[in-house]
Design an enzyme around this catalytic site. Structure first.
Site, PDB file in Angstrom:
ATOM      1  N   HIS A   1       7.388  14.723  31.752  1.00  0.00           N
ATOM      2  CA  HIS A   1       8.657  14.056  32.087  1.00  0.00           C
ATOM      3  C   HIS A   1       9.608  14.008  30.894  1.00  0.00           C
ATOM      4  CE1 HIS A   1       6.473  10.106  31.003  1.00  0.00           C
ATOM      5  NE2 HIS A   1       7.492  10.140  30.171  1.00  0.00           N
TER       6      HIS A   1
ATOM      7  N   ASP B   1       2.970  14.039  31.189  1.00  0.00           N
ATOM      8  CA  ASP B   1       2.993  14.837  32.420  1.00  0.00           C
ATOM      9  C   ASP B   1       4.230  15.738  32.483  1.00  0.00           C
ATOM     10  OD1 ASP B   1       5.011  13.005  32.824  1.00  0.00           O
ATOM     11  OD2 ASP B   1       4.150  12.086  34.619  1.00  0.00           O
TER      12      ASP B   1
ATOM     13  N   ASP C   1      16.858   5.553  29.801  1.00  0.00           N
ATOM     14  CA  ASP C   1      16.167   4.862  30.880  1.00  0.00           C
ATOM     15  C   ASP C   1      15.885   3.395  30.554  1.00  0.00           C
ATOM     16  OD1 ASP C   1      14.337   5.568  28.913  1.00  0.00           O
ATOM     17  OD2 ASP C   1      13.337   7.052  30.131  1.00  0.00           O
TER      18      ASP C   1
HETATM   19  C1  F6R Z   1      11.717   7.028  26.966  1.00  0.00           C
HETATM   20  C2  F6R Z   1      11.655   8.366  27.515  1.00  0.00           C
HETATM   21  C3  F6R Z   1      10.336   9.008  27.786  1.00  0.00           C
HETATM   22  C4  F6R Z   1       9.528   9.222  26.513  1.00  0.00           C
HETATM   23  C5  F6R Z   1       8.191   9.874  26.850  1.00  0.00           C
HETATM   24  C6  F6R Z   1       7.350  10.104  25.604  1.00  0.00           C
HETATM   25  O1  F6R Z   1      13.061   6.626  26.830  1.00  0.00           O
HETATM   26  O2  F6R Z   1      12.654   8.923  27.759  1.00  0.00           O
HETATM   27  O3  F6R Z   1      10.559  10.244  28.393  1.00  0.00           O
HETATM   28  O4  F6R Z   1      10.249  10.029  25.635  1.00  0.00           O
HETATM   29  O5  F6R Z   1       7.483   9.057  27.727  1.00  0.00           O
HETATM   30  O6  F6R Z   1       7.001   8.886  25.056  1.00  0.00           O
HETATM   31  P1  F6R Z   1       6.265   8.769  23.657  1.00  0.00           P
HETATM   32  O7  F6R Z   1       7.265   9.179  22.620  1.00  0.00           O
HETATM   33  O8  F6R Z   1       5.902   7.325  23.542  1.00  0.00           O
HETATM   34  O9  F6R Z   1       5.096   9.686  23.703  1.00  0.00           O
END
Ligand code: F6R
Length: 253
Positions: A138, A136, A67
């Protein structure tokens, strides 16, 4: 789904880097699906170490990132392109021309998304997709919804995601509200998926992912349907999963 329980973030980083390194050794021209955020930083640090020790060679590897924030230029320090350059690509011998991140500068969402789909389609498959887990539920920026969106799309980030990601910005007001993300079908097409989850702030959502039903309201729950998905999680992240096996490795049906 295979779950590997590790003691802490350091062990999680080592184990995930070792797994990715094994793939690179076995398949030097592999395609890696990569993630940004806080969780993979240790994995990337350990991959850089393995590279510097001469144990892995990235010269034939390609990478496709999940992303990018809409509106950020590649040289913006908050862009995911910049993150990947700083935290991995500039420290290894990957060919920059073989690294792909959605184009945040493309203002027309339809064009940005179809161009990224075309890039993904150039590869026969992603050999390993690395994922973090959003608070959440994702994965990539596939936010909770009433349906799974198959391919690259422009997403309006949920308030919780903006708040969580504001730690990378000076001010919450600077966090872009939209992003381009690979879709669920492309993530699920990867030959192997590796999700890494660390810390008590992820404990409640990890429980929903591991113990709850498959639902687009918890996007990561779809990983139950993947035939080769490994979750590496530390004790803090697994603290709410009381009913699950206490072994260091177990398979969820
Ligand atoms: C970023 C991505 C997001 C993160 C998620 C967790 O490229 O794909 O899905 O993996 O927001 O982020 P952290 O690791 O910062 O808790």
């Amino acid at each position: 789904m295979r779950v590997i329980r590790v003691s802490d973030y350091e062990e999680l980083s080592l184990r995930s880097a070792d797994l990715i390194a094994s793939l690179i050794i076995l398949k030097p021209d592999c395609v890696l699906g990569l993630a940004t955020g806080g969780t993979p930083l240790g994995t990337y640090r350990d991959l850089i170490r393995l590279y510097r020790e001469g144990r892995i060679d990235f010269s034939q590897v390609s990478s496709v990132n999940l992303d990018e924030y809409r509106g950020l230029k590649p040289n913006d320090p908050h862009s995911y392109r910049y993150f990947m350059d700083q935290n991995l690509f500039q420290n290894i011998n990957i060919d920059p021309a073989h690294t792909f991140v959605p184009d945040g500068c493309e203002s027309d969402p339809a064009s940005a998304c179809s161009k990224y789909d075309a890039i993904i389609d150039r590869f026969p498959l992603i050999d390993l997709q690395l994922l973090g887990l959003g608070g959440d539920g994702h994965i990539g920026f596939n936010e909770p919804s009433d349906c799974f969106i198959r391919r690259t799309h422009c997403v309006t980030l949920k308030e919780e995601t903006i708040r969580a990601n504001s730690r990378f910005f000076q001010d919450k007001a600077e966090v872009p509200h939209q992003a381009y993300t690979m879709g669920i079908a492309d993530i699920m097409k990867a030959s192997r998926i590796l999700m890494i989850v660390s810390g008590s702030s992820k404990a409640a959502i990890l429980r929903q992912v591991l113990e709850g039903p498959v639902t687009p309201a918890v996007p990561a729950s779809v990983l139950h349907l993947h035939r080769n998905c490994t979750v590496i999680a530390d004790e803090d992240a697994l603290q709410c999963c009381d009913r699950l096996c206490k072994d260091s490795q177990f398979i969820l049906p």
